[in-house]
Structure formats: structure tokens, C-alpha cells
Design an enzyme around this catalytic site. Structure first.
Site, PDB file in Angstrom:
ATOM      1  N   CYS A   1       0.938  -1.139   0.106  1.00 44.72           N
ATOM      2  CA  CYS A   1      -0.222  -0.171   0.052  1.00 44.72           C
ATOM      3  C   CYS A   1       0.873   1.238   0.107  1.00 44.72           C
ATOM      4  O   CYS A   1       0.406   2.435  -0.223  1.00 44.72           O
ATOM      5  CB  CYS A   1      -1.056  -0.175   1.185  1.00 44.72           C
TER       6      CYS A   1
ATOM      7  N   CYS B   1      -0.957  -4.432   7.877  1.00 46.73           N
ATOM      8  CA  CYS B   1      -0.859  -3.278   8.638  1.00 46.73           C
ATOM      9  C   CYS B   1      -0.080  -3.676   9.867  1.00 46.73           C
ATOM     10  O   CYS B   1       0.851  -3.037  10.259  1.00 46.73           O
ATOM     11  CB  CYS B   1      -2.124  -2.606   8.848  1.00 46.73           C
TER      12      CYS B   1
HETATM   13 FE1  FES Z   1      -1.107  -0.651   4.262  1.00 49.85          FE
HETATM   14 FE2  FES Z   1      -2.619  -0.376   6.343  1.00 49.85          FE
HETATM   15  S1  FES Z   1      -3.402  -0.364   4.322  1.00 49.85           S
HETATM   16  S2  FES Z   1      -0.519  -0.468   6.186  1.00 49.85           S
END
Ligand code: FES
Length: 160
Positions: free
Chosen positions: A33, A106
Site C-alpha cells: 500500500c 498493517c
Molecule cells: Fe497498508 Fe494499512 S493498508 S498499512
């Protein structure tokens, strides 16, 4: 995930921000992400043992990472480095309940930043920045798998 636990971790994150007098800092970026977590640690002596006195963090963007990092900085207080190294992403995020599949990385990123900071502290205070050699296996594997030439991966280990 428990909404109320998540809400309170988000609305009142603990130990957010840079720590000027930290003993160590570790940073990990997610290839999934593009977010990043940086964690600072400060140690103290307690009964002849070196334990984590306090920890702080910064995270960019992801609320789950912020919530897990906030919890992690509380959970690791008073632990030795060895004890903190044993903590998994699952344990660090346990108060939030099981993370949905999309959010598992995450918690792993927080674990990676914590381990990076714990490992970084082994160096001397004047050690130059070096390439990470032993981040959490899951995260390291995924970062390697994604290829470091992708341009959005950034891992920095620093000693203060
Ligand atoms: Fe990537 Fe949370 S969506 S760290």
C-alpha cells in the site's frame, strides 16, 4: 475487529510522534500500500535488566497501522529486547480483535518496524545507516518478493 477499540486507538493514539532522545529507530514500508511505519525506542535499566522505557511511532496514511502501532508502543513498555522481539503482529493487534484479511499486513508492518528498531539498537550510536538484513520474515519476504526496484519500497534502519 472491535469498532470501539479501534475507535479509541484512532481517536486517541498513544505515543504518536518523533522521540528526540531515542536509543533506536526502525522504519518499514509496505510494498502493498506504500504506507510506512517508523518506531522509536528508549531503554532504561530496571533491576539490572535493560527494558524498554518508552516507545513512539509515526505512520503515514493507514488507520489500522496507526491503531496497532499505538497499542504496540503500550504493550512493549517494560519488556526486554528479547521479550519484545518475540511479539507477533497478532499479539500487537490483539486488543483490536482479528484483523480483516486486507489489513493483516498493517499489523505486520508495525511488527517489522518494531523489530527493525530492536535490531538497530544492537549497533553503536554512530553506526551508519545500513541495509536491513533481518526484518520480520513475513515482511522481509514480501518486500524482497516485490522487488526493491519497484520504486515505492523504502526500508531504512537507523541508529540514533
Ligand atoms: Fe497498508 Fe494499512 S493498508 S498499512
Amino acid at each position: 475487529m472491535s469498532d470501539s477499540n479501534l475507535q479509541s486507538a484512532l481517536s486517541n493514539p498513544q505515543n504518536l510522534g518523533e522521540m528526540a532522545d531515542a536509543d533506536a529507530v526502525g522504519t518499514v514500508g509496505s510494498p502493498d500500500c506504500g504506507d510506512m511505519v517508523r518506531m522509536w525506542l528508549k531503554y532504561k535499566d530496571k533491576d539490572g535488566k535493560k527494558v524498554i522505557d518508552k516507545a513512539s511511532f509515526q505512520s503515514f496514511g493507514c488507520q489500522t497501522a496507526i491503531a496497532v502501532a499505538s497499542l504496540a508502543t503500550e504493550l512493549i513498555r517494560g519488556k526486554t529486547k528479547e521479550e519484545a522481539l518475540l511479539m507477533s503482529a497478532e499479539e500487537l493487534s490483539a486488543p483490536l480483535g482479528p484483523l480483516p484479511p486486507m489489513k493483516i499486513h498493517c499489523g505486520q508492518m508495525v511488527e517489522g518496524a518494531l523489530k527493525a528498531a530492536l535490531e538497530a539498537e544492537q549497533g553503536t550510536s554512530s553506526a551508519p545507516m545500513s541495509a536491513p538484513t533481518h526484518l520480520g520474515p513475513t515482511l522481509a519476504d514480501s518486500l524482497n518478493a516485490a522487488g526493491k526496484t519497484a520504486g515505492k519500497i523504502k526500508i531504512v534502519l537507523q541508529t540514533s
